[in-house]
Design a protein around this motif. Structure first.
Motif, PDB file in Angstrom:
ATOM      1  N   ARG A  20       0.726  -1.069  -0.186  1.00  0.00           N
ATOM      2  CA  ARG A  20       0.088  -0.196   0.013  1.00  0.00           C
ATOM      3  C   ARG A  20       0.689   0.996   0.014  1.00  0.00           C
ATOM      4  O   ARG A  20       0.598   2.414  -0.674  1.00  0.00           O
ATOM      5  CB  ARG A  20      -0.997  -0.054   1.124  1.00  0.00           C
ATOM      6  CG  ARG A  20      -1.994  -0.996   1.183  1.00  0.00           C
ATOM      7  CD  ARG A  20      -3.222  -0.702   1.982  1.00  0.00           C
ATOM      8  NE  ARG A  20      -2.702  -0.539   3.384  1.00  0.00           N
ATOM      9  CZ  ARG A  20      -2.860  -2.100   4.154  1.00  0.00           C
ATOM     10  NH1 ARG A  20      -3.449  -2.948   3.606  1.00  0.00           N
ATOM     11  NH2 ARG A  20      -2.368  -1.933   5.451  1.00  0.00           N
ATOM     12  N   ASP A  23       2.524   1.628  -3.632  1.00  0.00           N
ATOM     13  CA  ASP A  23       1.312   2.133  -4.549  1.00  0.00           C
ATOM     14  C   ASP A  23       1.038   3.616  -4.298  1.00  0.00           C
ATOM     15  O   ASP A  23       0.734   4.238  -5.108  1.00  0.00           O
ATOM     16  CB  ASP A  23       0.166   1.300  -4.279  1.00  0.00           C
ATOM     17  CG  ASP A  23       0.501  -0.222  -4.862  1.00  0.00           C
ATOM     18  OD1 ASP A  23       1.289  -0.304  -5.303  1.00  0.00           O
ATOM     19  OD2 ASP A  23      -0.596  -0.946  -4.439  1.00  0.00           O
ATOM     20  N   GLU A 109      -6.674  -4.860 -15.379  1.00  0.00           N
ATOM     21  CA  GLU A 109      -6.854  -4.962 -13.642  1.00  0.00           C
ATOM     22  C   GLU A 109      -5.771  -4.445 -12.760  1.00  0.00           C
ATOM     23  O   GLU A 109      -6.172  -4.213 -12.153  1.00  0.00           O
ATOM     24  CB  GLU A 109      -7.535  -6.140 -13.507  1.00  0.00           C
ATOM     25  CG  GLU A 109      -8.979  -6.400 -14.322  1.00  0.00           C
ATOM     26  CD  GLU A 109      -9.474  -7.631 -13.763  1.00  0.00           C
ATOM     27  OE1 GLU A 109      -8.914  -8.385 -12.966  1.00  0.00           O
ATOM     28  OE2 GLU A 109     -10.598  -8.018 -14.613  1.00  0.00           O
ATOM     29  N   GLU A 112      -4.944  -1.006 -12.729  1.00  0.00           N
ATOM     30  CA  GLU A 112      -5.847  -0.301 -11.818  1.00  0.00           C
ATOM     31  C   GLU A 112      -5.992  -0.403 -10.534  1.00  0.00           C
ATOM     32  O   GLU A 112      -6.333   0.211  -9.676  1.00  0.00           O
ATOM     33  CB  GLU A 112      -7.240  -0.569 -12.608  1.00  0.00           C
ATOM     34  CG  GLU A 112      -7.753   0.098 -13.962  1.00  0.00           C
ATOM     35  CD  GLU A 112      -8.935  -0.421 -14.584  1.00  0.00           C
ATOM     36  OE1 GLU A 112      -9.470  -1.373 -14.095  1.00  0.00           O
ATOM     37  OE2 GLU A 112      -9.402   0.421 -15.382  1.00  0.00           O
ATOM     38  N   GLU A 113      -5.240  -1.684 -10.143  1.00  0.00           N
ATOM     39  CA  GLU A 113      -5.055  -1.749  -8.587  1.00  0.00           C
ATOM     40  C   GLU A 113      -4.054  -1.032  -8.180  1.00  0.00           C
ATOM     41  O   GLU A 113      -4.009  -0.697  -6.840  1.00  0.00           O
ATOM     42  CB  GLU A 113      -4.821  -3.358  -8.580  1.00  0.00           C
ATOM     43  CG  GLU A 113      -5.991  -4.367  -8.721  1.00  0.00           C
ATOM     44  CD  GLU A 113      -5.284  -5.671  -8.496  1.00  0.00           C
ATOM     45  OE1 GLU A 113      -4.015  -5.837  -8.198  1.00  0.00           O
ATOM     46  OE2 GLU A 113      -5.875  -6.600  -8.632  1.00  0.00           O
TER      47      GLU A 113
END
Length: 226
Positions: A20, A23, A109, A112-113
């Motif tokens: 996290r 990102d 996908e 987009e994560e």
């Protein structure tokens, strides 16, 4: 539990927290790069946006250039993995074609994560318009082409230093990929599906473009017109 004893974070939870943070740094950096400019953005501004330290930034990324190409590196790694999985009996170009289309089937996908696809598109446009990043992009492209050529040569049982065909095939394939990426970056639709469809359309034109007689094709087309 005795006084002062530390509570260990479970490995799975710790890894998710690290992902996290990585990102968040990536999203913040690309948003800043694409809105105020790559050169004008500092690492201090990136870490301030995520509320972490510079030390944390450099734990995940070696530099601003490294974070700029992080998503592209993910896409390239997916392609290489797909190419390694292609059946040995497939011809080299067909293996590359199927690998890239298969990768794009699932990469949307995955992107987009991490970041919105439109931010990925804006990042591509920024790279194309920033001289230092464009130079890095070309340098990375040469390294990737070499890796793919070696992989193709290995698949075919060839010595890439003696047989030029793997490098020629990869150069043609990579040229098409650059063209479709540029067209996608200039277009109004930022979806991964559009990029995949454009890639398929142009790859399907590679063999006819190289082997066909364009003038004869044009004459045949004219003769069919009413």
């Amino acid at each position: 539990m005795t006084h002062g004893q530390r509570v260990e974070t479970p490995p799975g939870l710790r890894e998710r927290k690290k992902q996290r943070t990585r990102d968040a740094l990536l999203r913040a950096a690309l948003e800043l790069f694409t809105t105020q400019g790559y050169e004008r953005t500092t690492v201090d501004e990136i870490v301030e946006a995520v509320d972490v330290s510079q030390r944390t930034f450099f734990r995940y990324f070696a530099s601003k250039e490294d974070i700029t190409f992080a998503v592209q590196e993910m896409v390239e790694s997916r392609f290489i993995a797909e190419l390694r999985r292609r059946p040995a009996g497939e011809a080299p170009f067909e293996a590359m074609r199927r690998a890239v289309l298969s990768a794009w089937n699932s990469i949307g996908e995955a992107i987009e994560e991490v970041i919105p696809v439109d931010l990925h598109m804006r990042t591509y446009q920024m790279i194309e318009s920033t001289p230092s990043l464009l130079a890095a992009h070309m340098r990375r492209g040469v390294a990737l082409e070499n890796e793919i050529a070696l992989l193709i040569a290995e698949r075919e049982g060839l010595d890439v230093s003696r047989d030029p065909r793997p490098r020629v095939a990869v150069a043609a394939f990579s040229g098409v990929m650059r063209v479709t990426g540029q067209l996608w970056g200039q277009g109004p639709d930022s979806s991964v599906e559009t990029l995949r469809d454009l890639t398929e359309e142009y790859l399907d034109q590679l063999v006819p473009a190289l082997a066909g007689d364009w003038r004869q094709d044009a004459r045949a087309s004219d003769s069919r017109r009413p």
